[in-house]
Design a protein around this motif. Structure first.
Motif, short mmCIF file in Angstrom:
data_model
loop_
_atom_site.label_atom_id
_atom_site.label_comp_id
_atom_site.label_asym_id
_atom_site.label_seq_id
_atom_site.Cartn_x
_atom_site.Cartn_y
_atom_site.Cartn_z
N LEU A 82 59.77 26.57 -79.31
CA LEU A 82 58.34 26.88 -79.12
C LEU A 82 57.50 26.30 -80.27
O LEU A 82 56.46 25.68 -80.05
CB LEU A 82 58.18 28.40 -79.05
CG LEU A 82 56.80 28.97 -78.76
CD1 LEU A 82 56.35 28.57 -77.36
CD2 LEU A 82 56.81 30.50 -78.87
N LEU A 83 58.00 26.47 -81.49
CA LEU A 83 57.25 25.97 -82.65
C LEU A 83 57.21 24.45 -82.67
O LEU A 83 56.19 23.86 -83.05
CB LEU A 83 57.88 26.52 -83.94
CG LEU A 83 57.60 28.00 -84.21
CD1 LEU A 83 58.56 28.57 -85.24
CD2 LEU A 83 56.16 28.20 -84.66
N TYR B 73 50.51 20.30 -87.50
CA TYR B 73 50.09 21.52 -88.18
C TYR B 73 50.85 22.74 -87.68
O TYR B 73 51.32 22.78 -86.54
CB TYR B 73 48.59 21.76 -87.95
CG TYR B 73 47.68 20.76 -88.62
CD1 TYR B 73 47.71 20.58 -90.00
CD2 TYR B 73 46.78 20.01 -87.87
CE1 TYR B 73 46.86 19.67 -90.61
CE2 TYR B 73 45.92 19.10 -88.48
CZ TYR B 73 45.96 18.92 -89.85
OH TYR B 73 45.12 18.03 -90.44
N CYS B 74 50.92 23.74 -88.53
CA CYS B 74 51.54 25.02 -88.23
C CYS B 74 50.91 25.67 -86.99
O CYS B 74 49.69 25.79 -86.93
CB CYS B 74 51.34 25.94 -89.44
SG CYS B 74 52.13 27.53 -89.26
N PRO B 75 51.72 26.10 -86.03
CA PRO B 75 51.15 26.74 -84.83
C PRO B 75 50.69 28.18 -85.06
O PRO B 75 50.13 28.79 -84.16
CB PRO B 75 52.31 26.74 -83.83
CG PRO B 75 53.35 25.85 -84.41
CD PRO B 75 53.16 25.89 -85.90
N CYS B 76 50.93 28.73 -86.24
CA CYS B 76 50.59 30.14 -86.48
C CYS B 76 49.49 30.33 -87.51
O CYS B 76 49.30 31.44 -88.02
CB CYS B 76 51.83 30.92 -86.91
SG CYS B 76 53.32 30.49 -86.01
N GLU C 276 51.76 19.68 -80.13
CA GLU C 276 50.44 19.91 -79.53
C GLU C 276 49.35 19.69 -80.58
O GLU C 276 48.34 19.05 -80.33
CB GLU C 276 50.33 21.36 -79.03
CG GLU C 276 51.14 21.68 -77.81
CD GLU C 276 50.38 21.35 -76.53
OE1 GLU C 276 49.15 21.22 -76.59
OE2 GLU C 276 51.05 21.23 -75.48
N ASN C 277 49.61 20.26 -81.76
CA ASN C 277 48.60 20.16 -82.81
C ASN C 277 48.45 18.72 -83.30
O ASN C 277 47.35 18.29 -83.64
CB ASN C 277 48.96 21.09 -83.97
CG ASN C 277 48.93 22.54 -83.54
OD1 ASN C 277 48.38 22.87 -82.50
ND2 ASN C 277 49.53 23.42 -84.33
N GLN D 94 57.17 22.54 -80.09
CA GLN D 94 56.14 22.16 -79.11
C GLN D 94 54.75 22.37 -79.70
O GLN D 94 53.85 21.56 -79.51
CB GLN D 94 56.26 23.01 -77.84
CG GLN D 94 57.44 22.61 -76.98
CD GLN D 94 57.81 23.70 -75.97
OE1 GLN D 94 57.12 24.71 -75.84
NE2 GLN D 94 58.89 23.47 -75.25
N GLY D 95 54.60 23.46 -80.44
CA GLY D 95 53.31 23.77 -81.05
C GLY D 95 52.86 22.72 -82.05
O GLY D 95 51.72 22.26 -82.01
#
Ligand code: SF4
Ligand SMILES: [Zn+2]
Lengths: 95, 143
Positions: free
Chosen positions: B82-83, B98-101, B89-90, B85-86
């Motif tokens: 998931l991360l 970039y960090c997804p969180c 996306e970013n 993919q995040g």
């Protein structure tokens, strides 16, 4: 736009947000609350709103704007982080 | 401001306050000479592979964690997936992995601190529970 919401700022690819979703939804159901979910990585308007509340949210997250973050527009109180519990959420929601 | 340096033996390029004492590529000592952007970009060239798929992102994370005596990657594979993919996306929408969180500030210099892996050892979550903010990198037992 109403200015007295309970807001959950979350990220679509944030694992802690994903884990928290059932907790939040249960809390809403059990307590008759509405928590507005705003995604911040895929919606710049939501990100802007989150930045506008940075003063409250940043310290709650430990120094940066992170998700999951919860902001109460009535009390101005924010809580943030992957280990938030249902009890903490309820306290935050009730002000 | 950091400067660019070039190994005069093998053309390794380094960005930093000073050049490495020992060149990591050819082993030459005290071999770095002040360079500049045009020279460094010429040496770097354009044919480096892009880190553009979740597999490639995870491979870079693993390489980083495997060499580290203090941190490892989480064992929760779905979260790693998931991360990855995040961050992609970013990269596609905001320009970097970039960090997804966390979210960008819009200040590009500041946002360099959000490129994954970030300098997570200074984060509160790392100090208190031994995890980066997103739970991707975990402190190894006994360190
Ligand atoms: S907090 Fe973890 S996932 Fe986020 S950028 Fe830092 S290392 Fe990557
Ligand atoms: Zn060299």
């Amino acid at each position: 736009m109403s200015e007295n919401r309970l807001i959950w700022f979350h990220g679509r690819e944030c694992p802690h947000c994903r884990q928290l979703r059932p907790v939040v939804e249960r809390l809403e159901k059990d307590n008759g609350l509405t928590i507005t979910q705003l995604e911040v990585w895929h919606d710049e308007e939501n990100a802007e709103l989150m930045r506008s509340y940075a003063q409250a949210i940043t310290p709650a997250c430990g120094g940066e704007l992170g998700v999951p973050a919860f902001y109460n527009e009535v009390t101005g109180k924010a809580i943030c982080g992957g280990r938030i519990t249902a009890e903490q959420l309820l306290e935050w929601a009730k002000g | 401001m950091k400067k660019l340096w070039r190994c005069h033996v093998c053309n390794d390029v380094h960005l930093g306050n000073k050049g490495p004492e020992v060149c990591p590529t050819c082993g030459a000592r005290n071999a770095f000479v002040l360079s500049d952007r045009a020279e460094a970009l010429e040496i770097i060239g354009e044919d480096h592979p892009v880190i553009g798929t979740p597999q490639e992102v995870v491979a870079a994370w693993r390489q980083f964690a495997d060499q580290s005596p203090t941190v490892r990657l989480t064992e929760k594979d779905e979260e790693v997936e998931l991360l990855s993919q995040g961050v992609l996306e970013n990269r596609n929408t905001k320009g970097q992995r970039y960090c997804p969180c966390r979210i960008t500030s819009g200040d590009l210099r500041k946002d360099l601190g959000l490129i994954c892996p970030c300098n997570f050892t200074r984060q509160r979550t790392y100090r208190e529970i031994g995890e980066c903010w997103c739970g991707l990198f975990i402190k190894r037992d006994g360190t």
